[in-house]
Design a protein around this motif. Sequence first.
Motif, PDB file in Angstrom:
ATOM      1  N   THR A   1       0.841  -1.201   0.000  1.00 60.06           N
ATOM      2  CA  THR A   1       0.000   0.000   0.000  1.00 60.06           C
ATOM      3  C   THR A   1       0.875   1.250   0.000  1.00 60.06           C
ATOM      4  N   LEU A   2       1.882   1.255   0.842  1.00 59.63           N
ATOM      5  CA  LEU A   2       2.820   2.377   0.890  1.00 59.63           C
ATOM      6  C   LEU A   2       3.541   2.509  -0.451  1.00 59.63           C
ATOM      7  N   TYR A   3       3.941   1.383  -1.028  1.00 55.86           N
ATOM      8  CA  TYR A   3       4.610   1.392  -2.328  1.00 55.86           C
ATOM      9  C   TYR A   3       3.667   1.913  -3.418  1.00 55.86           C
ATOM     10  N   GLY A   4       2.427   1.476  -3.401  1.00 56.83           N
ATOM     11  CA  GLY A   4       1.460   1.884  -4.414  1.00 56.83           C
ATOM     12  C   GLY A   4       1.214   3.383  -4.433  1.00 56.83           C
ATOM     13  N   GLN A   5       1.364   4.034  -3.282  1.00 54.75           N
ATOM     14  CA  GLN A   5       1.179   5.485  -3.206  1.00 54.75           C
ATOM     15  C   GLN A   5       2.284   6.240  -3.949  1.00 54.75           C
ATOM     16  N   LEU A   6       3.376   5.568  -4.265  1.00 59.55           N
ATOM     17  CA  LEU A   6       4.483   6.204  -4.976  1.00 59.55           C
ATOM     18  C   LEU A   6       4.336   6.127  -6.500  1.00 59.55           C
ATOM     19  N   LEU A   7       3.365   5.361  -6.975  1.00 60.36           N
ATOM     20  CA  LEU A   7       3.219   5.137  -8.410  1.00 60.36           C
ATOM     21  C   LEU A   7       2.159   6.054  -9.008  1.00 60.36           C
ATOM     22  N   ASP A   8       2.496   6.649 -10.131  1.00 60.99           N
ATOM     23  CA  ASP A   8       1.542   7.431 -10.906  1.00 60.99           C
ATOM     24  C   ASP A   8       0.528   6.472 -11.522  1.00 60.99           C
ATOM     25  N   ARG A   9      -0.673   6.949 -11.785  1.00 60.95           N
ATOM     26  CA  ARG A   9      -1.705   6.053 -12.337  1.00 60.95           C
ATOM     27  C   ARG A   9      -1.345   5.554 -13.732  1.00 60.95           C
ATOM     28  N   ARG A  10      -0.455   6.245 -14.437  1.00 62.07           N
ATOM     29  CA  ARG A  10      -0.014   5.805 -15.770  1.00 62.07           C
ATOM     30  C   ARG A  10       1.368   5.139 -15.720  1.00 62.07           C
ATOM     31  N   PHE A  11       1.720   4.576 -14.588  1.00 59.05           N
ATOM     32  CA  PHE A  11       3.026   3.963 -14.370  1.00 59.05           C
ATOM     33  C   PHE A  11       3.280   2.793 -15.331  1.00 59.05           C
ATOM     34  N   THR A  12       4.552   2.669 -15.761  1.00 62.52           N
ATOM     35  CA  THR A  12       5.001   1.488 -16.510  1.00 62.52           C
ATOM     36  C   THR A  12       6.346   1.032 -15.953  1.00 62.52           C
ATOM     37  N   PHE A  13       6.495  -0.273 -15.861  1.00 64.87           N
ATOM     38  CA  PHE A  13       7.742  -0.898 -15.442  1.00 64.87           C
ATOM     39  C   PHE A  13       8.310  -1.623 -16.657  1.00 64.87           C
ATOM     40  N   THR A  14       9.606  -1.420 -16.926  1.00 58.88           N
ATOM     41  CA  THR A  14      10.250  -2.061 -18.072  1.00 58.88           C
ATOM     42  C   THR A  14      11.545  -2.724 -17.604  1.00 58.88           C
ATOM     43  N   TYR A  15      11.780  -3.944 -18.099  1.00 56.45           N
ATOM     44  CA  TYR A  15      13.033  -4.644 -17.808  1.00 56.45           C
ATOM     45  C   TYR A  15      13.503  -5.342 -19.076  1.00 56.45           C
ATOM     46  N   ARG A  16      14.761  -5.674 -19.098  1.00 54.67           N
ATOM     47  CA  ARG A  16      15.356  -6.342 -20.250  1.00 54.67           C
ATOM     48  C   ARG A  16      15.262  -7.851 -20.066  1.00 54.67           C
ATOM     49  N   ASP A  17      14.604  -8.524 -20.993  1.00 55.98           N
ATOM     50  CA  ASP A  17      14.547  -9.979 -21.029  1.00 55.98           C
ATOM     51  C   ASP A  17      15.724 -10.432 -21.896  1.00 55.98           C
ATOM     52  N   PHE A  18      16.822 -10.797 -21.255  1.00 60.36           N
ATOM     53  CA  PHE A  18      18.043 -11.123 -21.972  1.00 60.36           C
ATOM     54  C   PHE A  18      17.909 -12.408 -22.791  1.00 60.36           C
ATOM     55  N   ALA A  19      17.089 -13.341 -22.312  1.00 56.33           N
ATOM     56  CA  ALA A  19      16.914 -14.606 -23.054  1.00 56.33           C
ATOM     57  C   ALA A  19      16.260 -14.353 -24.409  1.00 56.33           C
ATOM     58  N   ALA A  20      15.282 -13.453 -24.462  1.00 53.97           N
ATOM     59  CA  ALA A  20      14.597 -13.152 -25.720  1.00 53.97           C
ATOM     60  C   ALA A  20      15.179 -11.922 -26.405  1.00 53.97           C
ATOM     61  N   ASN A  21      16.101 -11.244 -25.733  1.00 60.31           N
ATOM     62  CA  ASN A  21      16.743 -10.036 -26.248  1.00 60.31           C
ATOM     63  C   ASN A  21      15.731  -8.932 -26.602  1.00 60.31           C
ATOM     64  N   VAL A  22      14.742  -8.744 -25.696  1.00 63.10           N
ATOM     65  CA  VAL A  22      13.722  -7.700 -25.868  1.00 63.10           C
ATOM     66  C   VAL A  22      13.428  -7.049 -24.514  1.00 63.10           C
ATOM     67  N   ASP A  23      12.878  -5.858 -24.576  1.00 62.31           N
ATOM     68  CA  ASP A  23      12.384  -5.203 -23.364  1.00 62.31           C
ATOM     69  C   ASP A  23      10.956  -5.653 -23.107  1.00 62.31           C
ATOM     70  N   ARG A  24      10.656  -5.934 -21.853  1.00 61.26           N
ATOM     71  CA  ARG A  24       9.295  -6.321 -21.434  1.00 61.26           C
ATOM     72  C   ARG A  24       8.744  -5.202 -20.552  1.00 61.26           C
ATOM     73  N   THR A  25       7.458  -4.904 -20.726  1.00 68.17           N
ATOM     74  CA  THR A  25       6.831  -3.810 -19.981  1.00 68.17           C
ATOM     75  C   THR A  25       5.520  -4.286 -19.389  1.00 68.17           C
ATOM     76  N   TRP A  26       5.214  -3.769 -18.193  1.00 63.88           N
ATOM     77  CA  TRP A  26       3.878  -3.974 -17.632  1.00 63.88           C
ATOM     78  C   TRP A  26       3.381  -2.688 -16.990  1.00 63.88           C
ATOM     79  N   ASN A  27       2.088  -2.654 -16.686  1.00 65.02           N
ATOM     80  CA  ASN A  27       1.450  -1.433 -16.167  1.00 65.02           C
ATOM     81  C   ASN A  27       1.388  -1.422 -14.640  1.00 65.02           C
ATOM     82  N   ARG A  28       0.757  -0.405 -14.114  1.00 62.27           N
ATOM     83  CA  ARG A  28       0.666  -0.195 -12.669  1.00 62.27           C
ATOM     84  C   ARG A  28      -0.025  -1.364 -11.963  1.00 62.27           C
ATOM     85  N   ASP A  29      -1.114  -1.861 -12.521  1.00 55.78           N
ATOM     86  CA  ASP A  29      -1.850  -2.953 -11.876  1.00 55.78           C
ATOM     87  C   ASP A  29      -0.993  -4.205 -11.731  1.00 55.78           C
TER      88      ASP A  29
END
Length: 184
Positions: free
Chosen positions: A72-100
Amino acid sequence: MPDLLPPALSARRRSRMVGGGLAVGAVLAGCNPFAPGLDDMPTDPNQLLGNPVTVRGFFDRFRSAYQLRDSTLYGQLLDRRFTFTYRDFAANVDRTWNRDVEISTTYKLFRAARTANLQWTQYLPTTDTLFSDTLVYVERSFQLSIEQRDNQQFQGAGSARLVLVRKQKGDPWRMRSWYDRSEF
């Protein structure tokens, strides 16, 4: 045991004993030696957890959310249009997900963890540039260690490239995006 005092003195003594007993009872009722008293000064959560109105306070609050494993404390730090992106080295692509998905993933991580220790180690050069009162780009290095309830331990380091936003100068910063470059 019969009362050997004259009736007038006996009545006075009983009156003092009952009055004294009431006074002692009143004092004891207001003082419970087994329960600590309440602090007269309320605790300011911004001092305790970090004040996200400042960039430094935002990172303090972020760390507190991980240390306390509080989604809950962490969720208060995220904008409603938040996106998280990380590098999937096995597939050699960036993966992204949303706030939910981020909130759900973090909640599961915190539930599985016995402890979580996040240390922000440094700002990376030329990335902490305040472009305005409502937008900032920050890149920070971090170290993260997690001990799960099944005693498995994970440790890693990396950097996070964050975009922080807010509507106006006095508002708390919220994370709009996080590009994670971790070594786990």
